[in-house]
Scaffold this active site. Structure first.
Site, PDB file in Angstrom:
ATOM      1  N   TRP A 320       0.832  -1.204   0.000  1.00  0.00           N
ATOM      2  CA  TRP A 320       0.000   0.000   0.000  1.00  0.00           C
ATOM      3  C   TRP A 320       0.867   1.255   0.000  1.00  0.00           C
ATOM      4  O   TRP A 320       0.542   2.257  -0.638  1.00  0.00           O
ATOM      5  CB  TRP A 320      -0.918   0.000   1.225  1.00  0.00           C
ATOM      6  N   HIS A 321       2.007   1.173   0.714  1.00  0.00           N
ATOM      7  CA  HIS A 321       2.868   2.356   0.818  1.00  0.00           C
ATOM      8  C   HIS A 321       3.515   2.732  -0.508  1.00  0.00           C
ATOM      9  O   HIS A 321       3.844   3.893  -0.732  1.00  0.00           O
ATOM     10  CB  HIS A 321       3.971   2.112   1.857  1.00  0.00           C
ATOM     11  N   GLY A 322       3.754   1.757  -1.381  1.00  0.00           N
ATOM     12  CA  GLY A 322       4.428   2.091  -2.626  1.00  0.00           C
ATOM     13  C   GLY A 322       4.411   0.962  -3.627  1.00  0.00           C
ATOM     14  O   GLY A 322       4.047  -0.170  -3.302  1.00  0.00           O
TER      15      GLY A 322
ATOM     16  N   TYR B  39       5.454  10.984   1.892  1.00  0.00           N
ATOM     17  CA  TYR B  39       4.447  10.032   2.367  1.00  0.00           C
ATOM     18  C   TYR B  39       3.128  10.239   1.625  1.00  0.00           C
ATOM     19  O   TYR B  39       2.077  10.297   2.229  1.00  0.00           O
ATOM     20  CB  TYR B  39       4.225  10.216   3.876  1.00  0.00           C
TER      21      TYR B  39
END
Lengths: 400, 42
Positions: A320-322, B39
């Site tokens: 999900w982060h990347g 982020y």
């Protein structure tokens, strides 16, 4: 494009949105805020970014309708389809293994989709299970596209947004001091991002660093500096949007609670990006853990079931982060830390007993050791968060 | 924290306004700083 996050233009836009939401009611407020959100996304991402966002939101709404009315298998299929479209739109690196370059449309890739995906899935799942009684078509688009949380969260729950939007719950007390506090929080968040974060960034690990060429001291400094830079950058952003949300009357949830004081890796994830952790706990960890425990293979092995659920949760978190291999490894490293922590905890409880272990952990040496280990374990995992793919590949080749 | 330091509401509000003014001043000095947000979700 025309606006950058936390720029003067962003703050002016936020002031306009606060006045708009506070001074209007009914459909004017709803349509006005939706127009402002769409204008913001256009200014931030440009026409293709806006088109991608609106397409994915529309698809999410359509699949949510299917999810609510169809059979169990059709519901699972609709959620799976949404995730597959998300993977395709973000052009995940591993798609190169299955698709020819001509079939990959990297121009659909746009920031904000990962937060959007988790908001859509949360509504989908909770509306079907009955946790959300009704999806209000007047609230849902603004919930998905709210400019303050669109890019980087925090991940607010629909019920929380809806109740604040409808003035059923108040974002902050209606006093001058509470509003001054919200303003102070915005300013302090900006100082964290622009002053403290940018200062620390000078010492932090860069994406193209040749890690194996660093001395141990340099490696430690750059890793720890990146950890604190990321904290200042992200928590500062959250401070600003929580302050703006408070003034607007739709305050997002808290996302940080001094993660550098965490005494174990599970505690770290309850203090760092907390809204994501709670989402993953509700929709990945708990279902997987319950499913594993209900199977005959793991019914008598709760520790193993917990480890499998934690590994899978962190794998999802990493992806999900990347979109690159570094984020996959980031998730796997955190899964491994959680597994080690759970096994270690199990062994210590068996040897020392719960009461004695609690006493040791509560002592100041116990707390300091726990904090130091956790901080370094979390900082190490961020190595794979920050490095670009060529640097990760070079590191892995060098290590193997 | 604020309430413990300044129990009197008027004093507390004044101090908060002064701190806010100080933060605005600091931000004005750093207004040309460019920041990347790492982020953004992908």
């Amino acid at each position: 494009m025309f606006i950058d996050l936390l720029s003067w233009e962003f703050l002016l836009f936020s002031a306009f949105a606060i006045i708009l939401v506070a001074s209007s009611t009914g459909p004017v407020r709803t349509v006005g805020f939706l127009g402002a959100n769409i204008a913001f996304i256009f200014a931030l991402l440009g026409p293709i970014g806006l088109a991608s966002t609106l397409f994915f939101s529309g698809l999410g709404w359509g699949l949510t309708r299917v999810h609510l009315t169809a059979s169990r298998w059709a519901a699972i299929l609709s959620a799976t389809l949404l995730v597959l479209v998300f993977i395709y739109m973000l052009d995940y690196e591993f798609l190169g293994l299955f698709l020819p370059d001509a079939a990959r449309l990297s121009f659909l890739q746009t920031v904000g989709l990962s937060f959007l995906l988790f908001r859509i899935l949360h509504v989908m799942i909770d509306a079907r299970s009955g946790v959300i009684d009704r999806i209000d078509p007047a609230v849902y688009p603004n919930y998905l596209l709210a400019f303050s949380t669109f890019m980087m969260g925090p991940i607010q729950r629909y019920q929380d947004f809806r109740d604040q939007w409808a003035d059923r719950t108040q974002a902050i007390e209606m006093t001058y001091e509470a509003h001054l506090d919200a303003g102070l929080r915005i300013l302090w968040g900006l100082v964290k991002v622009y002053v403290i974060g940018t200062f620390i960034f000078r010492f932090a690990l860069q994406p193209n660093t040749d890690v194996l060429a660093l001395s141990l001291g340099e490696f430690w400094l750059q890793l720890v500096a990146f950890y604190f830079f990321l904290y200042m950058n992200f928590s500062g952003y959250c401070d600003v949007v929580i302050g703006i949300g408070s003034l607007m009357g739709i305050r997002p949830p808290e996302n940080f609670n001094n993660p550098y004081f965490a005494q174990n890796i599970a505690d770290f994830w309850l203090r760092q990006h907390r809204s994501l952790t709670l989402w993953l706990t509700d929709y990945v960890f708990n279902p997987v853990y319950k499913k594993a425990l209900s199977s005959s293979s793991f019914a008598s092995l709760p520790l193993a079931a917990g480890i499998i659920a934690a590994m899978l949760t962190m794998l999802v978190s990493g992806l999900w982060h990347g979109t690159t291999i570094g984020f996959l490894i980031f998730g796997l490293v955190h899964g491994t830390w959680l597994a080690i922590y759970r096994i270690w905890d199990h062994v210590l409880v068996a040897r020392l007993g719960k009461k004695r272990l609690r006493k040791i952990r509560a002592s100041w040496p116990g707390r300091v050791v726990g904090m130091a280990i956790t901080l370094h374990a979390a900082a190490f995992a961020f190595l794979f968060f920050q490095l670009d793919t060529p640097s990760v590949v070079a590191l892995l080749k060098g290590l193997l | 924290m604020w309430s413990a330091l300044f129990p009197n509401r008027s004093v507390r509000m004044t101090m908060k306004i002064l701190v806010a003014a100080g933060l605005v001043g600091i931000l004005f000095v750093f207004s040309a700083t460019e920041v990347d947000f790492v982020y953004t979700g992908f």
